[in-house]
Design a protein around this motif. Sequence first.
Motif, PDB file in Angstrom:
ATOM      1  N   VAL A 155       0.824  -1.196   0.000  1.00 38.91           N
ATOM      2  CA  VAL A 155       0.000   0.000   0.000  1.00 38.91           C
ATOM      3  C   VAL A 155       0.865   1.255   0.000  1.00 38.91           C
ATOM      4  CG1 VAL A 155      -1.614   1.336   1.408  1.00 38.91           C
ATOM      5  CG2 VAL A 155      -2.019  -1.081   1.008  1.00 38.91           C
ATOM      6  N   ALA A 156       2.007   1.213   0.681  1.00 40.54           N
ATOM      7  CA  ALA A 156       2.905   2.360   0.673  1.00 40.54           C
ATOM      8  C   ALA A 156       3.287   2.745  -0.748  1.00 40.54           C
ATOM      9  CB  ALA A 156       4.161   2.050   1.492  1.00 40.54           C
ATOM     10  N   GLU A 157       3.459   1.746  -1.627  1.00 42.97           N
ATOM     11  CA  GLU A 157       3.841   2.020  -3.007  1.00 42.97           C
ATOM     12  C   GLU A 157       2.671   2.593  -3.798  1.00 42.97           C
ATOM     13  OE1 GLU A 157       6.872   1.909  -4.059  1.00 42.97           O
ATOM     14  OE2 GLU A 157       7.666   1.031  -2.217  1.00 42.97           O
ATOM     15  N   ALA A 158       1.455   2.137  -3.515  1.00 43.94           N
ATOM     16  CA  ALA A 158       0.277   2.710  -4.179  1.00 43.94           C
ATOM     17  C   ALA A 158       0.099   4.164  -3.779  1.00 43.94           C
ATOM     18  CB  ALA A 158      -0.970   1.899  -3.828  1.00 43.94           C
ATOM     19  N   VAL A 159       0.340   4.473  -2.516  1.00 46.97           N
ATOM     20  CA  VAL A 159       0.243   5.856  -2.051  1.00 46.97           C
ATOM     21  C   VAL A 159       1.324   6.711  -2.712  1.00 46.97           C
ATOM     22  CG1 VAL A 159       0.401   7.364  -0.035  1.00 46.97           C
ATOM     23  CG2 VAL A 159      -0.845   5.207   0.113  1.00 46.97           C
TER      24      VAL A 159
END
Length: 406
Positions: free
Chosen positions: A271-275
């Motif tokens: 999710v950190a990468e999607a953000v």
Amino acid sequence: MSGRLHFVRPRRIRRGAALTLAIASVLGTGAAAGSWSGEGREGTGHRIPVRTVADDHSAGNGTADREAVEEAASEALKAGKSGTQAAADVVSRSGDRWSTVYTAGEYEDFRQQLDGEYVGVGLWLRHAEGGHVRVSRVRPDSPAARAGIAPGDALLAVDGHPTRHRPVTEVVARLRGDAGDGPHPRAAAAPGTPVRLQLQRADLHWSATLHRARLRTANVTVERPAAPGGMTRIKVEAFAKGTGEEVREAVRSAPPGGILLDLRGNTGGLVAEAVTASAAFLDGGLVATYDVRGSQRALYADRGRATKSPLVVLVDGGTMSAGELLAGALQDRGRAVVIGSPTFGKGSVQMPSKLPDGSVAELTVGHYRTPSGRGVDGRGIVPDIPADDRAESRARTVMSGLGGGS
């Protein structure tokens, strides 16, 4: 290990091929998974039945109790039994379709894959007429490429196991060396281990012994327009470590014109990468909210480097988790037109904890919502413009109307 938060894929779809989604700075564990187009590649998962969204939405809605799982594992070890199996039994009985239990080896394999790596020979496979399995793509500078294997070649057998009429995901698992028998697949084989392939090209039959290597997963591909002012297509397969910055770099280097962000079949990820990827299109602001055992939290995009180019996002029933989070944020914030079919509908939050025998249990603790407060779990993201087979054609028409080329 407690305290890490993950969004994970449904147990029956991801067992042995999970894609774990870590929030914020947690670059935890997991593995890219899922081939929804019928094509399989070693960097993605295996043993993944292509199932309908409704099938998963009808699954049980229970939540596994962490204390019960940990107690079952501990008691089993004291009795000389498998703590991993005991914990998995408790999770199974709970009806929690998102929680699961991994062996230590599986968890380490998943962690490496979310770091953007996998062990294999560099082949993408597809089913062909007559039940045959053919090579659809070959990764450059991989063991397969160095052996002269080319797209279109038929893969007849892997280590003596015929591939005809076998699921592509099973064949991929054999290439990776983790096609264990029963419900618990082995961790992938180590780099340097041999795998023998039998192949066919027209009338030529031959065998080749390849040695597996550690390869980087190519999760982002970019197609630039042939003419000035055209549309740049950015395809994101999954969100592994570094994917967010790859998306931002692709956007920064795109020529003037519209951007088509293709999230079809995106199996989720960190999710950190999607953000991080969202900051390529959103100049700060809310990306998603989530709750963990009743505590509300939020994820925000960075400010300062967002493009103002017209944006269209493609989604389908294979768009999951972190892919849904990004698509939902861009839709709610009015930044993109979303085209395609409803997404998978995975919006629950998991936390992993280490069990006494070294295995890891990932158990549901909450859910996330889009900026407008929409729940995703069991619902998915509904496109602004429905489209199935002609989704990309519709996207180009819409992009033309937005002034972003076609």
